[in-house]
Design a protein around this motif. Structure first.
Motif, PDB file in Angstrom:
ATOM      1  N   SER A   1       0.819  -1.219   0.000  1.00  0.00           N
ATOM      2  CA  SER A   1       0.000   0.000   0.000  1.00  0.00           C
ATOM      3  C   SER A   1       0.851   1.268   0.000  1.00  0.00           C
ATOM      4  O   SER A   1       0.358   2.346   0.332  1.00  0.00           O
ATOM      5  CB  SER A   1      -0.937   0.008   1.214  1.00  0.00           C
ATOM      6  N   TYR A   2       2.130   1.155  -0.386  1.00  0.00           N
ATOM      7  CA  TYR A   2       3.051   2.294  -0.343  1.00  0.00           C
ATOM      8  C   TYR A   2       3.322   2.838  -1.738  1.00  0.00           C
ATOM      9  O   TYR A   2       3.304   2.101  -2.733  1.00  0.00           O
ATOM     10  CB  TYR A   2       4.368   1.896   0.323  1.00  0.00           C
ATOM     11  N   TYR A   3       3.623   4.144  -1.777  1.00  0.00           N
ATOM     12  CA  TYR A   3       3.886   4.812  -3.050  1.00  0.00           C
ATOM     13  C   TYR A   3       5.142   4.256  -3.723  1.00  0.00           C
ATOM     14  O   TYR A   3       5.142   3.960  -4.920  1.00  0.00           O
ATOM     15  CB  TYR A   3       4.025   6.314  -2.811  1.00  0.00           C
ATOM     16  N   PHE A   4       6.223   4.133  -2.967  1.00  0.00           N
ATOM     17  CA  PHE A   4       7.441   3.529  -3.501  1.00  0.00           C
ATOM     18  C   PHE A   4       7.449   2.049  -3.130  1.00  0.00           C
ATOM     19  O   PHE A   4       7.164   1.675  -1.997  1.00  0.00           O
ATOM     20  CB  PHE A   4       8.692   4.233  -2.963  1.00  0.00           C
ATOM     21  N   THR A   5       7.785   1.222  -4.094  1.00  0.00           N
ATOM     22  CA  THR A   5       7.693  -0.222  -3.938  1.00  0.00           C
ATOM     23  C   THR A   5       9.069  -0.845  -3.719  1.00  0.00           C
ATOM     24  O   THR A   5      10.109  -0.182  -3.872  1.00  0.00           O
ATOM     25  CB  THR A   5       7.086  -0.843  -5.197  1.00  0.00           C
ATOM     26  N   PHE A   6       9.052  -2.132  -3.410  1.00  0.00           N
ATOM     27  CA  PHE A   6      10.323  -2.855  -3.296  1.00  0.00           C
ATOM     28  C   PHE A   6      11.130  -2.707  -4.578  1.00  0.00           C
ATOM     29  O   PHE A   6      12.343  -2.481  -4.544  1.00  0.00           O
ATOM     30  CB  PHE A   6      10.078  -4.339  -3.004  1.00  0.00           C
ATOM     31  N   GLN A   7      10.467  -2.813  -5.715  1.00  0.00           N
ATOM     32  CA  GLN A   7      11.186  -2.730  -6.990  1.00  0.00           C
ATOM     33  C   GLN A   7      11.866  -1.381  -7.172  1.00  0.00           C
ATOM     34  O   GLN A   7      12.961  -1.297  -7.737  1.00  0.00           O
ATOM     35  CB  GLN A   7      10.225  -3.015  -8.138  1.00  0.00           C
ATOM     36  N   ASP A   8      11.224  -0.305  -6.681  1.00  0.00           N
ATOM     37  CA  ASP A   8      11.846   1.022  -6.767  1.00  0.00           C
ATOM     38  C   ASP A   8      13.159   1.056  -5.991  1.00  0.00           C
ATOM     39  O   ASP A   8      14.172   1.561  -6.477  1.00  0.00           O
ATOM     40  CB  ASP A   8      10.903   2.090  -6.224  1.00  0.00           C
ATOM     41  N   TYR A   9      13.128   0.523  -4.767  1.00  0.00           N
ATOM     42  CA  TYR A   9      14.342   0.515  -3.946  1.00  0.00           C
ATOM     43  C   TYR A   9      15.380  -0.446  -4.521  1.00  0.00           C
ATOM     44  O   TYR A   9      16.578  -0.131  -4.574  1.00  0.00           O
ATOM     45  CB  TYR A   9      14.006   0.129  -2.503  1.00  0.00           C
ATOM     46  N   GLU A  10      14.914  -1.613  -4.970  1.00  0.00           N
ATOM     47  CA  GLU A  10      15.838  -2.612  -5.515  1.00  0.00           C
ATOM     48  C   GLU A  10      16.597  -2.059  -6.722  1.00  0.00           C
ATOM     49  O   GLU A  10      17.760  -2.419  -6.966  1.00  0.00           O
ATOM     50  CB  GLU A  10      15.073  -3.870  -5.907  1.00  0.00           C
ATOM     51  N   THR A  11      15.960  -1.182  -7.481  1.00  0.00           N
ATOM     52  CA  THR A  11      16.607  -0.564  -8.642  1.00  0.00           C
ATOM     53  C   THR A  11      17.900   0.139  -8.248  1.00  0.00           C
ATOM     54  O   THR A  11      18.820   0.287  -9.065  1.00  0.00           O
ATOM     55  CB  THR A  11      15.629   0.433  -9.296  1.00  0.00           C
ATOM     56  N   LEU A  12      17.991   0.571  -6.981  1.00  0.00           N
ATOM     57  CA  LEU A  12      19.159   1.306  -6.491  1.00  0.00           C
ATOM     58  C   LEU A  12      20.075   0.437  -5.635  1.00  0.00           C
ATOM     59  O   LEU A  12      21.004   0.950  -5.007  1.00  0.00           O
ATOM     60  CB  LEU A  12      18.678   2.533  -5.706  1.00  0.00           C
ATOM     61  N   PHE A  13      19.850  -0.875  -5.617  1.00  0.00           N
ATOM     62  CA  PHE A  13      20.730  -1.798  -4.896  1.00  0.00           C
ATOM     63  C   PHE A  13      22.112  -1.801  -5.574  1.00  0.00           C
ATOM     64  O   PHE A  13      22.217  -1.563  -6.784  1.00  0.00           O
ATOM     65  CB  PHE A  13      20.163  -3.210  -4.912  1.00  0.00           C
TER      66      PHE A  13
ATOM     67  N   ARG B   1      13.277   1.011 -15.067  1.00  0.00           N
ATOM     68  CA  ARG B   1      12.926   1.083 -13.647  1.00  0.00           C
ATOM     69  C   ARG B   1      13.413   2.391 -13.023  1.00  0.00           C
ATOM     70  O   ARG B   1      12.716   2.993 -12.200  1.00  0.00           O
ATOM     71  CB  ARG B   1      13.489  -0.137 -12.915  1.00  0.00           C
ATOM     72  N   ARG B   2      14.598   2.847 -13.424  1.00  0.00           N
ATOM     73  CA  ARG B   2      15.061   4.154 -12.932  1.00  0.00           C
ATOM     74  C   ARG B   2      14.131   5.265 -13.412  1.00  0.00           C
ATOM     75  O   ARG B   2      13.837   6.205 -12.670  1.00  0.00           O
ATOM     76  CB  ARG B   2      16.483   4.424 -13.429  1.00  0.00           C
ATOM     77  N   ASP B   3      13.691   5.144 -14.650  1.00  0.00           N
ATOM     78  CA  ASP B   3      12.788   6.157 -15.186  1.00  0.00           C
ATOM     79  C   ASP B   3      11.457   6.155 -14.428  1.00  0.00           C
ATOM     80  O   ASP B   3      10.832   7.208 -14.250  1.00  0.00           O
ATOM     81  CB  ASP B   3      12.548   5.907 -16.674  1.00  0.00           C
ATOM     82  N   GLU B   4      11.042   4.986 -13.956  1.00  0.00           N
ATOM     83  CA  GLU B   4       9.821   4.904 -13.158  1.00  0.00           C
ATOM     84  C   GLU B   4       9.990   5.613 -11.814  1.00  0.00           C
ATOM     85  O   GLU B   4       9.084   6.313 -11.345  1.00  0.00           O
ATOM     86  CB  GLU B   4       9.453   3.428 -12.933  1.00  0.00           C
ATOM     87  N   VAL B   5      11.162   5.453 -11.176  1.00  0.00           N
ATOM     88  CA  VAL B   5      11.440   6.181  -9.931  1.00  0.00           C
ATOM     89  C   VAL B   5      11.416   7.675 -10.196  1.00  0.00           C
ATOM     90  O   VAL B   5      10.835   8.459  -9.427  1.00  0.00           O
ATOM     91  CB  VAL B   5      12.801   5.753  -9.330  1.00  0.00           C
ATOM     92  N   ARG B   6      12.036   8.084 -11.310  1.00  0.00           N
ATOM     93  CA  ARG B   6      12.019   9.507 -11.678  1.00  0.00           C
ATOM     94  C   ARG B   6      10.583   9.991 -11.875  1.00  0.00           C
ATOM     95  O   ARG B   6      10.213  11.071 -11.407  1.00  0.00           O
ATOM     96  CB  ARG B   6      12.831   9.737 -12.950  1.00  0.00           C
ATOM     97  N   ARG B   7       9.767   9.207 -12.550  1.00  0.00           N
ATOM     98  CA  ARG B   7       8.372   9.601 -12.788  1.00  0.00           C
ATOM     99  C   ARG B   7       7.640   9.833 -11.466  1.00  0.00           C
ATOM    100  O   ARG B   7       6.900  10.811 -11.313  1.00  0.00           O
ATOM    101  CB  ARG B   7       7.644   8.517 -13.593  1.00  0.00           C
ATOM    102  N   LYS B   8       7.859   8.961 -10.515  1.00  0.00           N
ATOM    103  CA  LYS B   8       7.196   9.108  -9.219  1.00  0.00           C
ATOM    104  C   LYS B   8       7.688  10.361  -8.498  1.00  0.00           C
ATOM    105  O   LYS B   8       6.899  11.071  -7.861  1.00  0.00           O
ATOM    106  CB  LYS B   8       7.427   7.866  -8.360  1.00  0.00           C
TER     107      LYS B   8
END
Length: 437
Positions: free
Chosen positions: A194-206, A220-227
């Protein structure tokens, strides 16, 4: 129109631009995120409850389904399909141009609409007779969700919570197969559904993806940027009141609103964080002949930042880049005369979970940190003079864990970011250079 789409967020974006007079949703799973979408469409289009019909499987949620049903029935007429095993996903949005239809793999959840890799067909029809026959088939196999059914779901909340835990444990064991050493956390360590940023968003920066140029990681980085840009659409109007602004050339190049999302010399060939920045107005920072049209012209000045990192969200004051930072030179020239005022402002920040870091970006390691909540504020200037130096980055941040309640929605993130930045703003003004001073 007839096309296949798999872009994250496509459906919600497409329907937000339409004038809608009726909705029919068929979905095996449903969530609070889906409820938020329904609420927004209802509000924007002034729809009556009778114009929103929703058909759900009897297993539509394991997370407090009774509470979710109760809230959903305030806005829609809801049916639980229980005589047949409902697995279909079909969304019909009736507009003046026809019926906008989506069907495919996506449920009406955050995962289905925003996070997962889903495949959906988008069609616009004027004749929906065959689909309406399917809706009628669902209707015949359903019961209307009313107070008795809602209470029956509420009565089994505790048992369902235990089943959800077992399900999460099973998923965690599977996720561990694909973890590598150095991953900060696994997908099952936090429940981020139920969170705005997801595991995948954080994992992109692992660390394993820092230098990746894979098309999937780029997307995936572009998706983080979009958010982050979505957050910025609201936050920038709050921070302009503090005379804090986006990159001077962001109106011509919107991507400069955030940090870079490709490995380059600017980020030492690793994308370990992505942020949105707020700093000085160009009239307060550019001397004669200076250019606002270069990426680095803005980032050489101190900025407030909201940053996605591998293990959460950071909000803070980025005071100095490693080389050529305008405000490092200014502070070093003024620091002794400003000592008492700096200590006073540092003391005012106690309780905000802020830590000032001196960081070596080449070696990717922290040189020294000053924990404002724990250390004597009157020691800060000595700390800064001893450890800050050309070649190091210098910044003060508060970090929020991925499951912090403040990170659930765009509005809660905007509120926590605005509050933290407002509290740091007096210190920011004190230790940054402008033409006026």
């Amino acid at each position: 129109m007839d096309k296949w789409v798999w872009e994250k967020g496509y459906i919600t974006k497409a329907v937000s631009e339409k004038k809608i007079n009726k909705i029919i949703i068929v979905s095996a799973f449903f969530s609070d995120y889906g409820l938020d979408i329904i609420r927004e469409i209802q509000r924007k289009n002034n729809l009556q409850k009778s114009s929103i019909l929703i058909y759900l499987s009897k297993e539509f949620s394991l997370h407090k389904p009774g509470d979710l049903l109760e809230k959903l029935t305030e806005y829609a007429i809801v049916y639980i399909v229980h005589k047949l095993k409902l697995h279909a996903k079909l969304f019909l949005f009736y507009t003046t141009e026809g019926v906008q239809i989506y069907h495919g793999s996506a449920n009406f959840t955050r995962g289905g609409l925003e996070n997962n890799l889903e495949l959906t067909q988008e069609i616009v029809l004027t004749d929906t007779l065959r689909l309406e026959e399917f809706i009628e088939h669902c209707h015949e196999a359903a019961v209307k969700a009313e107070s008795e059914t809602i209470q029956q779901y509420k009565d089994i909340d505790e048992e369902l919570t235990e089943f959800a835990k077992i399900n999460r444990y099973a998923n965690q064991k599977i996720a561990e197969i694909f973890m590598v050493n150095g991953d900060p956390f696994s997908e099952m360590d936090y429940d981020l559904d139920s969170y705005y940023f997801t595991f995948q968003d954080y994992e992109t920066l692992f660390p394993k993806y820092h230098s990746s140029e894979s098309p999937i990681i780029r997307k995936r980085r572009d998706e983080v940027r979009r958010k982050l840009l979505n957050l910025n659409d609201i936050l920038k109007y709050e921070l302009v009141k503090l005379n804090l602004h986006n990159h001077w050339a962001s109106s011509k190049n919107p991507k400069w609103t955030t940090s870079q999302i490709e490995p380059s010399s600017y980020n030492h060939d690793r994308v370990s964080w992505i942020c949105v920045r707020y700093g000085k107005h160009k009239k307060n920072a550019l001397l004669g002949g200076g250019s606002a049209e270069h990426y680095e012209s803005f980032v050489k000045h101190a900025c407030m930042q909201v940053t996605v990192v591998e293990d959460g969200i950071q909000i803070g004051l980025f005071h100095a880049t490693a080389n050529g930072a305008i405000d490092r030179n200014y502070l070093r020239s003024k620091i002794d005369s400003l000592r008492d005022e700096i200590h006073y402002q540092i003391a005012k920040l106690r309780g905000e979970q802020l830590v000032w870091h001196i960081y070596d970006p080449k070696a990717n390691r922290t040189i020294r940190s000053f924990k404002i909540d724990e250390e004597n504020p009157n020691d800060f200037v000595d700390f800064y003079k001893k450890y800050d130096a050309e070649g190091y980055e210098s910044f003060c941040i508060s970090q929020l864990q991925p499951d912090d309640e403040n990170l659930k929605t765009v509005s809660t993130i905007v509120q926590i970011a605005k509050g933290k930045i407002e509290k740091m703003h007096p210190l920011y003004r004190l230790i940054t250079w402008t033409i006026q001073n």
